[in-house]
Structure formats: C-alpha cells, structure tokens
Design an enzyme around this catalytic site. Structure first.
Site, short mmCIF file in Angstrom:
data_model
loop_
_atom_site.label_atom_id
_atom_site.label_comp_id
_atom_site.label_asym_id
_atom_site.label_seq_id
_atom_site.Cartn_x
_atom_site.Cartn_y
_atom_site.Cartn_z
N CYS A 73 54.57 -78.10 7.13
CA CYS A 73 55.75 -78.85 6.74
C CYS A 73 55.31 -80.21 6.20
CB CYS A 73 56.74 -79.10 7.87
SG CYS A 73 57.29 -77.62 8.69
N ARG B 55 52.11 -77.79 1.78
CA ARG B 55 52.11 -77.76 3.25
C ARG B 55 53.09 -76.74 3.81
NH1 ARG B 55 49.90 -82.29 5.74
NH2 ARG B 55 51.22 -81.92 7.53
N TRP C 50 57.53 -75.02 6.56
CA TRP C 50 56.79 -73.80 6.87
C TRP C 50 57.34 -73.37 8.23
CZ3 TRP C 50 53.38 -72.08 10.71
CH2 TRP C 50 52.69 -70.89 10.40
N ASN D 113 58.05 -82.60 11.48
CA ASN D 113 56.89 -81.73 11.27
C ASN D 113 56.19 -81.61 12.62
OD1 ASN D 113 54.45 -80.56 10.49
ND2 ASN D 113 53.61 -82.48 9.74
N GLY D 114 55.96 -80.37 13.08
CA GLY D 114 55.31 -80.17 14.37
C GLY D 114 56.09 -79.16 15.19
N GLU E 135 34.18 -65.02 4.34
CA GLU E 135 34.96 -65.93 3.51
C GLU E 135 35.54 -65.19 2.30
OE1 GLU E 135 36.35 -68.60 3.80
OE2 GLU E 135 36.63 -69.42 1.80
N LYS F 27 39.49 -64.91 1.48
CA LYS F 27 40.08 -65.33 0.20
C LYS F 27 40.93 -64.21 -0.35
CE LYS F 27 39.79 -68.61 0.28
NZ LYS F 27 39.12 -69.38 1.30
N GLU G 186 44.19 -63.49 1.70
CA GLU G 186 45.17 -64.58 1.61
C GLU G 186 46.02 -64.50 0.35
OE1 GLU G 186 44.14 -68.93 3.02
OE2 GLU G 186 42.44 -68.05 2.00
N HIS H 19 27.81 -48.75 12.76
CA HIS H 19 28.26 -48.72 14.17
C HIS H 19 29.76 -48.51 14.28
CE1 HIS H 19 24.26 -49.72 15.53
NE2 HIS H 19 24.22 -50.64 14.58
N LYS I 61 49.09 -75.10 3.56
CA LYS I 61 47.76 -75.69 3.38
C LYS I 61 47.22 -76.28 4.67
CE LYS I 61 44.23 -77.06 1.02
NZ LYS I 61 43.23 -76.00 0.78
O1 M6R Z 1 42.06 -78.07 7.03
P1 M6R Z 1 41.19 -77.10 7.77
O2 M6R Z 1 39.86 -76.90 7.14
O3 M6R Z 1 41.04 -77.47 9.22
O4 M6R Z 1 41.97 -75.73 7.72
C1 M6R Z 1 41.52 -74.61 8.41
C2 M6R Z 1 42.19 -73.34 7.92
O5 M6R Z 1 43.56 -73.40 8.14
C3 M6R Z 1 41.94 -73.11 6.43
O6 M6R Z 1 40.59 -73.09 6.13
C4 M6R Z 1 42.58 -71.78 5.98
O7 M6R Z 1 41.90 -70.70 6.58
C5 M6R Z 1 42.55 -71.68 4.46
N1 M6R Z 1 43.83 -71.24 3.98
C6 M6R Z 1 41.54 -70.73 3.96
O8 M6R Z 1 41.59 -70.56 2.58
#
Ligand code: M6R
Length: 604
Positions: free
Chosen positions: A2, A27, A75, A99-100, A480, A484, A487, A503, A599
């Site tokens: 948020c 956000r 969010w 926010n929170g 990673e 990606k 997501e 395995h 984000k």
């Molecule tokens: O701001 P941060 O690096 O602490 O965020 C951690 C994760 O939320 C962040 O890396 C998330 O996995 C991304 N969307 C990955 O692309």
C-alpha cells in the site's frame, strides 16, 4: 504494501495526490482512493483496480483553494479488493488512510460494534477512524483523541487522518511502515510512503521514526516520539532527480531495468575496486573482528542473492555462512551467537519480515549489516553498518537490477573479508578484482540475444511447468529464474539443483515439462551436462543456456565466452530475466504490476 500520500496547501490538491499515488502504485494496485477536505466539506473518491480508474472518476473534481487531502493505493490484506474496502475509510466526519496491519482490530471492532458502530468494510483499517471518533467524545481536544487512538493500536502502521473539526490539519502516526513528510518555502506539507512522490514538490523531508505521531497544520509541525517527547523535525534535503523513474522508451520498467544493469553495476563497483583490495569506506573493518560466522537473512529475490553470497563467502573468504528466509527465521526461536555477523539484504529496506529479523539480531547484541538499495529506509537506519547497492529506483515488481547489484556487492564483500582473514593470496585477489571490472560488459545486451529470446519465448507459453536447474552458485540463479517466471507469467516454475532431479522431480519429465538448464563452461560443466542429458533421455523439453553448443537441447541460447563462471552467472541472469519478460509479454500480462503482488512487502 500500500502507498499513502497526504497534502496540505493551496495548490491543486487532487493533482498532487494523484501524481503521488502514481509514483507509489507499484506498492499495491488493487484499488485506490482520495479524500479532500476543503472549506469544511469532504469530497471522497474510490475506484477498484489501477489508478487510471480513479483518475477517470475524479476528472470533474476541482480543487483550487486551500485544502487538506489524503490518498491511498491498496494491496489487499483484509478483505477483497472492492470499493468498500478501498481507503480512505470514513467515520462520521473523518477519513483515514493506513499502510500496515492492525493486529488487534478484531477486539477493537467487537467493542465498537457493541457500542452500535456500523462497519462498512472488511478491513482492519476502519477501526482506526471509528476508535478515533469514539475517543473524540471524551477527549479534551482532537489531538488527544488521535493520540489515544494510536496508543490503542497494535501492529504495523503508517496512518494519515483528517477530520472536519480541524479542516486545516493532517494527523499522522508511524510504526513499522514507512512514511516521511516534506515541506517547502510555500509552507506546503506533503506526506508519502517513499520519497519519489515528494521529488519536485518538497525541498526538505523528515523521515519518521517508529513510534512518531503528531499533526501538521498551516503553521505548525508537531511531532511526538514513541516516548511522548516533543521532537524537532530532522529535515534532510531531498534529491531533485525524477528522470530515473521514467520508462525512457522501453515497453516496461522491468525491461528498462534489465537494460540498465550494466550501468548500475558500474555505479555499484565505483570507488570500491582498488588495485589489490576492495574498499568499502562506509564500513569499518572492525565489524568483522571476532566474527566466525556470517548469517544472511532476506526474502524473495534478496534471499536468492543471499544464497549466492553463501557460496562466495565460504569459497573465497573461508568463513562459515548460513542463509535464512526471514519469515521462517523470526518464528523459529533461532540460536544467535555473538560471534555471528547478522546481514540482512533488501532492495526496499522495508520488508517487514526482514526488518523484524534485524531487530531480533540487534536485541541479541549481534553486530548487524544491511545490504540495501534505499538510503534512509528503515533497515538502513537500524543496522550498525550499511552498504548501499546503488541500483537506483527499481519500479518493476519483478526485481532485476536490485539482484544484479546485490550479487556484485556480495562478490566484493566476500573478497574484502577474504583479505581481512588472509584467506586469499594477492594474485588470486588481483585476478578476482580484474573479473569484477568485467561485470558491466557481461551485462550488456545484444540485439541478437534479445531477438532470439523473443522468438523462442513463443514455444514456452503452455506445458505443465518449468524446471530451472543449475549447480553450485547457479542453483540460486535457477531459483531466481523460476521466481521471475512465475511472478510475471503465472506459469508454474521451480528452481532445482541439477543433481537433485533424479531424487524425485525427474518423475515429472515429459515433453510438456520445460527444463531451463544453466550450463556454465567454467563450473562443473560435465556434471551439469550429465544431469541435463538424463532429462533429455526422458523426453523433457530442454532449453539450454551456455557458452558451449549443446546438441541434446531442443532450444539453445548461447551466451558469450567468459573468463570465469561468475561472469557466466551475470550473462545467464540476463537471459533468464529476458525469457520471463518475453513470455509474460506474449501472454498479455501486466509485466510491471503482476497480479496479487506489490513491490514492497511491509506486512508480514
Ligand atoms: O525489498 P526486498 O528486497 O526486501 O523484497 C523482498 C521480496 O519481496 C522481493 O525480492 C520479491 O520477491 C520480488 N518481487 C522478486 O522479484
């Protein structure tokens, strides 16, 4: 999670709020809303979905005299993304944005409901405004009612509240969620969850500390600390450069950020590479005195860079290193020893779970270090020491350049520690520094490779899943790559160590199972190749990424010949990022704002 904004002044309040929300939309983008108090009259607009819907709804709304306004982009945590659940939330004559998470909202809500208060939304936030109005009945003034309300809340929050009785005032409180306030010589006041909405408006900003609460009016700024002490604002100058937050001709922020990696990593390296040593002027080498172990803690992509770091710390610096997922670490009663350096990694510096582990380590008296991209973020302010990654503003929800800069920092840091511990001779160190200087070239993207990936991507839009596989430090890269892809494409993808496939996971192998195989020439090539051959023998569809031609693959993406596996790491990182991007584009998804994500995850 948020984004919130606030404005007090004579200019176009609606535009200022909407522009600010645009900067914070990454956000959260389930819904958005604003409330503006002008001449003691409230105007309130909310819309489900992206900000553009709110812009459409407010197109005839005019604000051209003094006003106070608050805005929110959401969010969802409690309750579906509906208009009723969108902020600002209304009481009888006040609005709040938050926010929170208010952890004790159920008990507060039960009590308010038994007093006859009617709730319109399913959110935790709505209790704030009703509790405030309840306190208003008995409090000696509005601020006392607000202060009482804040003291009744448990959880994490950044809150802005406006109320009819005080139509020239914004009340605020911050605890565990980011918020700052900006001012300028025209006596305007601005609030936001991060500094970008304030660029170009405010000259100076005050970053609130946890526990701060107070109010601003035309001529006053009143801030109390968590100990109820009146505080002077601690103003700092804010950058005036907003250019970097635009797309510069790329289709998506993510694409721009992938292309920027060569330049931003040059910035990451700048001033830190000596002839025979690594310089981190921002940290004191005594940080590593009496340290026998490094513990790395993070979430998501930052967790993957931490995993990569563990290979480098043990291999180059010969120091024990372990990696923890922050959301697990915080609840598993971990043993923390004083000879451990506790390192958190975060792009935003605000991720709630990671921030909490930092607080835990500090409480146990461990030395702490943060590797972060956002100066002045909560983690940067809390840790004993900080290394900034210098990636610049990252807007794509799928993190790219933050990862590249984190891994670059860790490569340098492992060599820095290697030198401190005499774990590497001068020749090896000089060779490593030479390699570090080559990262920016390995991150340059040729039209040919992007075109090839674009073409290939059409073959990977279906199937029943993806395995990204790699060995050693290419295993975190495989994780990673899979993160990606899932997501932004919403396709199922897993990262696996190549040697682990037999395995269990290999049982899934068939032509509809896509394997993205990372085959570095300079690290365990033959071993990785045999693992891929095992999959190929079972008719899995293979897309191999390597500098060496590989005839057992259905598709092959050739990277440049490199001098070292670490440079192959960066070349392959670009390939997996672009592959995810192009698959997502073909599927017609929103690359920069994928569904269900945000984000910055400032709630646990
Ligand atoms: O701001 P941060 O690096 O602490 O965020 C951690 C994760 O939320 C962040 O890396 C998330 O996995 C991304 N969307 C990955 O692309």
């Amino acid at each position: 999670m948020c984004g919130i904004v606030g404005y007090l002044g004579n200019k176009n309040t609606k535009e200022i709020l909407l522009d600010g929300l645009k900067e914070l939309e990454y956000r959260g983008y389930d819904s958005a809303g604003i409330a503006v108090l002008q001449n003691n009259n409230f105007s309130n607009y909310k819309a489900v979905g992206k900000l553009i819907n709110l812009e459409e709804k407010t197109k005839d709304f005019v604000t051209n005299s003094f006003a106070v306004g608050i805005g929110h982009t959401r969010w969802a945590t409690h309750g579906k993304p509906t208009e009723l659940n969108a902020h600002p939330h209304l009481g009888e004559s006040s609005y709040v944005v938050h926010n929170g998470i208010i952890e004790n909202y159920v008990s507060l809500k039960n009590e308010l409901q038994s007093d006859g208060v009617k709730f319109l939304s399913q959110t935790d936030t709505e209790v704030i405004v009703h509790q405030f109005e309840k306190n208003l009945i008995t409090a000696k003034d509005t601020f006392e009612a607000f202060s009482q309300t804040i003291s009744q809340l448990q959880g994490a929050y950044a809150i802005l509240l406006v109320t009819k009785g005080e139509d020239e005032t914004i009340f605020f409180a911050k605890h565990g969620s980011p918020m700052l306030m900006g001012v300028n010589e025209e006596n305007e006041k601005f609030f936001a969850s991060s500094d970008t909405p304030l660029i170009g408006h405010a000259k100076e900003v005050n970053y609130f500390e946890d526990g701060d609460y107070g109010y601003v009016s035309k001529n006053e700024i009143i801030i109390y600390s968590k100990d109820k002490e009146l505080q002077k604002p601690n103003f700092q100058t804010i950058s005036t450069n907003r250019l970097s937050s635009q797309k510069n001709g790329y289709r998506f922020f993510m694409e721009k950020e992938i292309y920027e990696q060569s330049d931003v990593v040059s910035d990451t390296l700048m001033g830190r590479l000596g002839e025979n040593e690594i310089n981190f002027n921002e940290i004191d080498s005594t940080l590593f005195d009496d340290i026998n172990e490094i513990k790395l803690c993070a979430c998501g992509t930052s967790y993957h860079s931490a995993l990569s770091a563990s290979y480098m710390f043990e291999r180059y610096a010969k120091i024990r290193c372990c990696v923890e997922i922050a959301s697990e670490f915080r609840y598993r009663d971990p043993l923390m020893c004083k000879d451990t350096l506790f390192v958190v990694i975060s792009q935003s510096g605000e991720t709630a779970d990671t921030l909490e582990t930092l607080k835990m380590a500090k409480k146990e008296g461990l030395k702490t270090l943060v590797i972060c991209n956002v100066d002045n973020s909560s983690m940067v302010r809390l840790a004993d020491a900080c290394i900034l990654t210098r990636a610049g503003i990252e807007k794509g929800v799928a993190s790219t350049k933050a990862f590249a800069t984190q891994v670059s920092v860790f490569w340098m840091l492992s060599l820095y520690v290697a030198k401190l511990r005499d774990a590497m001779d001068a020749n090896q160190l000089a060779k490593q520094i030479h390699l570090l200087r080559e990262i920016p070239s390995s991150l340059k993207i040729s039209d040919a490779i992007h075109e090839k990936i674009k073409r290939l991507s059409k073959r990977y839009l279906h199937g029943h899943g993806f395995f990204f596989i790699g060995r050693d430090i290419f295993f975190p890269l495989a994780l990673e790559g899979a993160l990606k892809l899932k997501e932004i494409s919403y396709l199922h993808a897993e990262g696996y160590p190549s040697g682990e496939m037999k395995h269990g996971p290999i049982a899934l192998a068939d032509p509809e199972l896509f394997t993205i195989a990372l085959l570095p020439q300079h690290l365990l090539y033959e071993k990785s190749k045999s693992n891929v051959e095992e999959l190929s023998a079972r008719d899995s569809t293979i897309c191999a990424i390597s500098a060496i031609e590989f005839d057992k693959a259905d598709d092959f993406i050739q990277i440049n010949e490199c001098q070292d596996y670490m440079l192959e790491f960066f070349e392959m990182m670009i390939v997996v990022q672009l592959l995810s991007l192009e698959i997502s584009v073909r599927l017609g998804n929103d690359v920069d704002m994928p569904r269900n994500l945000a984000k910055s995850v400032t709630v646990e």
